[in-house]
Design a protein around this motif. Sequence first.
Motif, PDB file in Angstrom:
ATOM      1  N   ASP A   1       0.917  -1.167   0.174  1.00  0.00           N
ATOM      2  CA  ASP A   1      -0.097   0.071  -0.069  1.00  0.00           C
ATOM      3  C   ASP A   1       0.946   1.220  -0.169  1.00  0.00           C
ATOM      4  N   LYS A   2       0.770   2.055  -1.048  1.00  0.00           N
ATOM      5  CA  LYS A   2       1.681   3.142  -1.119  1.00  0.00           C
ATOM      6  C   LYS A   2       1.350   4.328  -0.054  1.00  0.00           C
ATOM      7  N   ASP A   3       0.238   4.284   0.202  1.00  0.00           N
ATOM      8  CA  ASP A   3      -0.147   5.688   1.284  1.00  0.00           C
ATOM      9  C   ASP A   3       0.365   5.248   2.482  1.00  0.00           C
TER      10      ASP A   3
ATOM     11  N   LEU B   1       2.813   2.687   3.340  1.00  0.00           N
ATOM     12  CA  LEU B   1       3.869   1.658   3.222  1.00  0.00           C
ATOM     13  C   LEU B   1       4.936   2.028   4.394  1.00  0.00           C
ATOM     14  N   LEU B   2       5.401   3.036   4.694  1.00  0.00           N
ATOM     15  CA  LEU B   2       6.302   3.297   5.787  1.00  0.00           C
ATOM     16  C   LEU B   2       5.454   2.895   7.185  1.00  0.00           C
ATOM     17  N   TRP B   3       4.517   3.209   7.345  1.00  0.00           N
ATOM     18  CA  TRP B   3       3.748   2.968   8.692  1.00  0.00           C
ATOM     19  C   TRP B   3       3.553   1.405   8.695  1.00  0.00           C
ATOM     20  N   ASN B   4       3.236   0.845   7.680  1.00  0.00           N
ATOM     21  CA  ASN B   4       2.934  -0.514   7.602  1.00  0.00           C
ATOM     22  C   ASN B   4       4.207  -1.382   8.088  1.00  0.00           C
ATOM     23  N   TYR B   5       5.383  -1.041   7.444  1.00  0.00           N
ATOM     24  CA  TYR B   5       6.741  -1.753   7.618  1.00  0.00           C
ATOM     25  C   TYR B   5       7.112  -1.301   9.029  1.00  0.00           C
ATOM     26  N   LEU B   6       6.947  -0.052   9.593  1.00  0.00           N
ATOM     27  CA  LEU B   6       7.184   0.145  10.869  1.00  0.00           C
ATOM     28  C   LEU B   6       6.524  -0.383  12.033  1.00  0.00           C
ATOM     29  N   ASP B   7       5.007  -0.748  11.553  1.00  0.00           N
ATOM     30  CA  ASP B   7       4.372  -1.531  12.463  1.00  0.00           C
ATOM     31  C   ASP B   7       4.810  -3.056  12.513  1.00  0.00           C
ATOM     32  N   PHE B   8       5.315  -3.312  11.426  1.00  0.00           N
ATOM     33  CA  PHE B   8       5.489  -4.886  11.095  1.00  0.00           C
ATOM     34  C   PHE B   8       7.045  -5.343  11.662  1.00  0.00           C
ATOM     35  N   THR B   9       7.876  -4.310  12.020  1.00  0.00           N
ATOM     36  CA  THR B   9       9.142  -4.445  12.560  1.00  0.00           C
ATOM     37  C   THR B   9       9.041  -4.193  14.185  1.00  0.00           C
TER      38      THR B   9
END
Length: 134
Positions: free
Chosen positions: A122-124, A126-134
């Motif tokens: 998800d481009k909107d 993307l940064l937050w999702n990867y931050l949440d995942f890590t």
Amino acid sequence: AWNWLDVSIVVSGVIEGWLLPCISSNNPLPINITALRFLRIFRVFRFLRLLRAFVYGDMAWCETPKFELFISGVIGLNSVVMALQLDFKWDGWVYVESIFLAIYAFELAVRLKRFRCRFFSDKDNLLWNYLDFT
């Protein structure tokens, strides 16, 4: 609405929490304690019911402003707790951190369930999702 499973969980909890402490080795009663402890199996059934709701649920509510506000509040509260941990030594901080971890893990699980593979593309967000995942 309550169903038979909810009622049985509450009744077994009341029996276990109130009746079993009254039964001691000094006061033998003709009650089979093992049979009463068997009622704990209802908790497993409750967990399986919640798991089924999670698997088959839509999870669209994770995109609502209320959920976003709740998670933002948890993040803010967690930052205050981290600051307090530096100033006050307390053995209970481990339990408070465990509560925050459970909330964050729940959020991640719900978002992964909702967005599936789009969670990582998800481009909107993307940064937050990867931050949440890590």
